[in-house]
Design an enzyme around this catalytic site. Structure first.
Site, PDB file in Angstrom:
ATOM      1  N   ASP A  13       0.841  -1.432   0.021  1.00 14.02           N
ATOM      2  CA  ASP A  13       0.029  -0.139   0.265  1.00 14.02           C
ATOM      3  C   ASP A  13       0.993   1.260  -0.036  1.00 14.02           C
ATOM      4  O   ASP A  13       0.750   1.940   1.115  1.00 14.02           O
ATOM      5  CB  ASP A  13      -0.923   0.044   1.125  1.00 14.02           C
ATOM      6  CG  ASP A  13      -1.886  -1.294   1.113  1.00 14.02           C
ATOM      7  OD1 ASP A  13      -3.009  -0.994   0.576  1.00 14.02           O
ATOM      8  OD2 ASP A  13      -1.615  -2.280   1.763  1.00 14.02           O
ATOM      9  N   HIS A  15       0.559   3.785  -2.479  1.00 15.67           N
ATOM     10  CA  HIS A  15      -0.236   4.697  -3.029  1.00 15.67           C
ATOM     11  C   HIS A  15       0.445   5.931  -3.559  1.00 15.67           C
ATOM     12  O   HIS A  15       0.401   7.231  -3.393  1.00 15.67           O
ATOM     13  CB  HIS A  15      -1.265   5.419  -1.760  1.00 15.67           C
ATOM     14  CG  HIS A  15      -2.082   4.048  -1.276  1.00 15.67           C
ATOM     15  ND1 HIS A  15      -3.384   4.286  -1.872  1.00 15.67           N
ATOM     16  CD2 HIS A  15      -2.007   3.201  -0.339  1.00 15.67           C
ATOM     17  CE1 HIS A  15      -3.969   3.242  -1.620  1.00 15.67           C
ATOM     18  NE2 HIS A  15      -3.326   2.560  -0.384  1.00 15.67           N
ATOM     19  N   ASP A  53      -1.535  -2.112  -4.269  1.00 17.04           N
ATOM     20  CA  ASP A  53      -1.700  -0.629  -4.182  1.00 17.04           C
ATOM     21  C   ASP A  53      -0.471   0.267  -4.564  1.00 17.04           C
ATOM     22  O   ASP A  53      -0.062   0.899  -3.410  1.00 17.04           O
ATOM     23  CB  ASP A  53      -2.602  -0.095  -2.876  1.00 17.04           C
ATOM     24  CG  ASP A  53      -4.036  -0.585  -3.116  1.00 17.04           C
ATOM     25  OD1 ASP A  53      -4.496  -0.802  -4.202  1.00 17.04           O
ATOM     26  OD2 ASP A  53      -4.388  -0.592  -2.277  1.00 17.04           O
ATOM     27  N   ASN A 120      -6.923  -2.879  -5.133  1.00 14.47           N
ATOM     28  CA  ASN A 120      -8.032  -2.564  -5.445  1.00 14.47           C
ATOM     29  C   ASN A 120      -7.726  -0.997  -5.983  1.00 14.47           C
ATOM     30  O   ASN A 120      -8.779  -0.561  -6.561  1.00 14.47           O
ATOM     31  CB  ASN A 120      -9.285  -2.645  -4.333  1.00 14.47           C
ATOM     32  CG  ASN A 120      -8.831  -1.405  -3.090  1.00 14.47           C
ATOM     33  OD1 ASN A 120      -7.715  -1.376  -2.824  1.00 14.47           O
ATOM     34  ND2 ASN A 120      -9.772  -0.823  -2.701  1.00 14.47           N
ATOM     35  N   HIS A 121      -6.754  -0.311  -5.734  1.00 14.89           N
ATOM     36  CA  HIS A 121      -6.466   1.164  -6.255  1.00 14.89           C
ATOM     37  C   HIS A 121      -6.266   1.068  -7.523  1.00 14.89           C
ATOM     38  O   HIS A 121      -6.270   1.965  -8.470  1.00 14.89           O
ATOM     39  CB  HIS A 121      -5.678   1.873  -5.343  1.00 14.89           C
ATOM     40  CG  HIS A 121      -6.630   2.467  -3.866  1.00 14.89           C
ATOM     41  ND1 HIS A 121      -6.846   3.747  -4.029  1.00 14.89           N
ATOM     42  CD2 HIS A 121      -7.068   1.774  -3.062  1.00 14.89           C
ATOM     43  CE1 HIS A 121      -7.482   3.943  -2.902  1.00 14.89           C
ATOM     44  NE2 HIS A 121      -7.599   2.701  -2.080  1.00 14.89           N
ATOM     45  N   HIS A 206      -3.863  -3.958   1.655  1.00 13.06           N
ATOM     46  CA  HIS A 206      -5.211  -3.284   1.683  1.00 13.06           C
ATOM     47  C   HIS A 206      -5.582  -2.473   3.056  1.00 13.06           C
ATOM     48  O   HIS A 206      -5.687  -1.379   3.000  1.00 13.06           O
ATOM     49  CB  HIS A 206      -6.514  -4.140   1.396  1.00 13.06           C
ATOM     50  CG  HIS A 206      -7.632  -3.480   1.513  1.00 13.06           C
ATOM     51  ND1 HIS A 206      -7.942  -2.512   0.501  1.00 13.06           N
ATOM     52  CD2 HIS A 206      -8.832  -3.543   2.001  1.00 13.06           C
ATOM     53  CE1 HIS A 206      -9.149  -1.844   0.479  1.00 13.06           C
ATOM     54  NE2 HIS A 206      -9.455  -2.696   1.526  1.00 13.06           N
ATOM     55  N   HIS A 208      -4.516  -0.339   6.327  1.00 13.95           N
ATOM     56  CA  HIS A 208      -3.505   0.518   6.252  1.00 13.95           C
ATOM     57  C   HIS A 208      -2.713   0.383   7.685  1.00 13.95           C
ATOM     58  O   HIS A 208      -1.935   0.926   7.846  1.00 13.95           O
ATOM     59  CB  HIS A 208      -3.698   1.872   6.266  1.00 13.95           C
ATOM     60  CG  HIS A 208      -4.097   2.172   4.819  1.00 13.95           C
ATOM     61  ND1 HIS A 208      -3.972   3.304   3.806  1.00 13.95           N
ATOM     62  CD2 HIS A 208      -4.229   1.302   3.655  1.00 13.95           C
ATOM     63  CE1 HIS A 208      -3.995   3.328   2.747  1.00 13.95           C
ATOM     64  NE2 HIS A 208      -4.220   2.057   2.402  1.00 13.95           N
TER      65      HIS A 208
END
Length: 449
Positions: A13, A15, A53, A120-121, A206, A208
């Protein structure tokens, strides 16, 4: 470090591109991401495993892709060849059409391999079902695996590694709706009990919140690790926890985990103020007096953030760059309970006085009121809060709830009305995914007649 030890740097994650237009926080995700690769080099990792992600959205901007490519090129290219054997047929597991895992490709000089799945992002979308990670894969910088090739039948082929006498199999599955894995289940997540017994370690992405210490599953023989995100993407309590990545060292059937605290993480503090419990503040207290009290609370949170950041830097690994600097603007969230007749005011009006000292001046205050809402349909007189959080819970703001969990809650609410009527809802998974791609990803080609 022996000849049989496989060393894997694990992160989830990241991002990349989150708030990339924000004047203060635009580079936060990239700072933490580059630190992860510095740690991989410093710790002599055999490869990096990114567990979903990498990007914040599945169509990242050109600026975001340019910065990401720069980091991968800077740390992944080089003449040093990894000493880990790769025993899987690349065409059976990777999204690209290459005949090689990238570090064994004679046309590439890869010194630090990266293996990645999507989340999923940054999941695949469009007519070609491509993700931004496919671009990194075609550039030879990432080995992208874990794509579900079919909606109806999901199969996983492992990545097989060998170093000396140590053999490791990694099964990766990119982000998809859990109902596709447990289509007839009553839960919107995959219980760990559904996972196979032969697994030794399960790594969750997923979520955080950082839960980096391996936890044994009480009914299975494997350990569970949740590294959490490397950058805060919501002003929630789980994001205030220290953020770590880990170096997994595997020899034979044994593994050890070295926790590595990230230094390039903006300090974030969070507190709650209940106005009717504050001495000297009553129902008709002036707005100016309330603002003065909240300003004192904010000043204390800023001081706490400064000391917290200093403690964070004490765990720095030698050789890691401090991109954020010695005194970055902190993130601060003050949750204000205005129950009891108080009136909220505009958060911007409060935050404008702190533009130069905090990173999120427009989002410092979050007003909420405890309440219960009753359903008035049929026999369903249970409160919304009882359905969502369990009996006795007083409805609060939903700031700390992940968007995906909101969907879980809504499904439970719908179920509460459908079940008494003995009704059934049929969902076509392909249509469901197509609509989700159209609504959430802006994919105009998700539904073709």
């Amino acid at each position: 470090m022996g000849d049989d030890e496989i060393r894997i740097l694990i992160a989830t994650d990241n991002h990349l591109g989150y708030l990339e237009k924000d004047p203060v926080r635009s580079l936060d995700s990239f700072y933490a991401f580059e630190e992860i690769f510095q740690l991989a080099k410093i710790k002599n990792a055999d490869f990096v495993f990114l567990c979903g992600d990498i990007f914040h959205i599945n169509q990242p901007s050109r600026t975001c892709m340019h910065r990401a490519l720069g980091i991968f090129k800077k740390y992944c290219l080089g003449d040093k060849k990894p000493s880990v054997e790769f025993l899987t047929d690349p065409k059976s597991v990777f999204s690209s059409n290459s005949d090689f895992v990238n570090y064994l490709d004679p046309k590439l000089n890869i010194s630090l391999p990266v293996f990645a799945i999507h989340g999923n992002h940054d999941d695949p979308s469009g007519e070609s079902q491509l993700s931004a990670i496919d671009i990194l894969s075609e550039a030879g910088l990432v080995n992208y695996f874990g794509k579900a090739k079919s909606v109806d039948k999901i199969t996983l082929d492992p990545l097989l590694f060998k170093k000396g006498s140590t053999c490791v199999a990694i099964y990766g599955l990119g982000g998809l709706r859990d109902e596709r894995l447990v289509p007839h289940g009553r839960k919107n997540y995959i219980p760990e009990e559904f996972l196979e017994d032969f697994l030794d370690v399960v790594i969750w992405g997923h979520e955080h919140e950082c839960l980096i210490d391996p936890q044994p599953n009480p009914t299975k023989q494997f350990y569970v690790i949740q590294p959490g995100s490397s950058v805060a993407t919501s002003l929630s309590d789980s994001e205030t926890k220290p953020k770590y990545v880990c170096l997994m060292k595997i020899t034979g059937k044994q593994f050890k985990l070295e926790k590595l605290r990230l230094q390039n993480v903006r300090p974030f503090s969070m507190t709650t103020v209940v106005l009717d419990e504050v001495s000297g503040i009553k129902k008709f207290t002036s707005e100016e007096k309330i603002i003065k009290h909240l300003s004192l609370v904010l000043e204390n949170q800023i001081k706490y953030s400064e000391s917290y950041y200093m403690e964070q830097l004490k765990e720095k690994v030698d050789g890691v760059s401090n991109f954020l600097g010695p005194n970055p603007k902190p993130l601060v969230r003050i949750r204000v309970d205005y129950s009891g007749g108080f009136e909220p005011f505009f958060s911007n009006k409060f935050g404008i006085n702190f533009i130069n000292v905090v990173a999120n001046p427009r989002e410092i205050l979050l007003f909420y009121k405890r309440k219960k809402a009753k359903f008035l349909m049929g026999d369903s007189q249970a409160s919304y809060s009882s359905l969502v959080k369990g009996e006795g819970y007083e409805e609060d703001d939903q700031e700390n709830v992940d968007p995906s969990s909101n969907k879980i809650q809504m499904s439970r609410i719908v179920e509460s009305f459908v079940k008494p009527q003995d009704l059934k809802v049929f969902v076509d998974l392909e249509l469901h995914d197509a609509v989700r791609q159209f609504v959430e990803k802006g994919d105009n080609n998700s539904i073709n007649m």
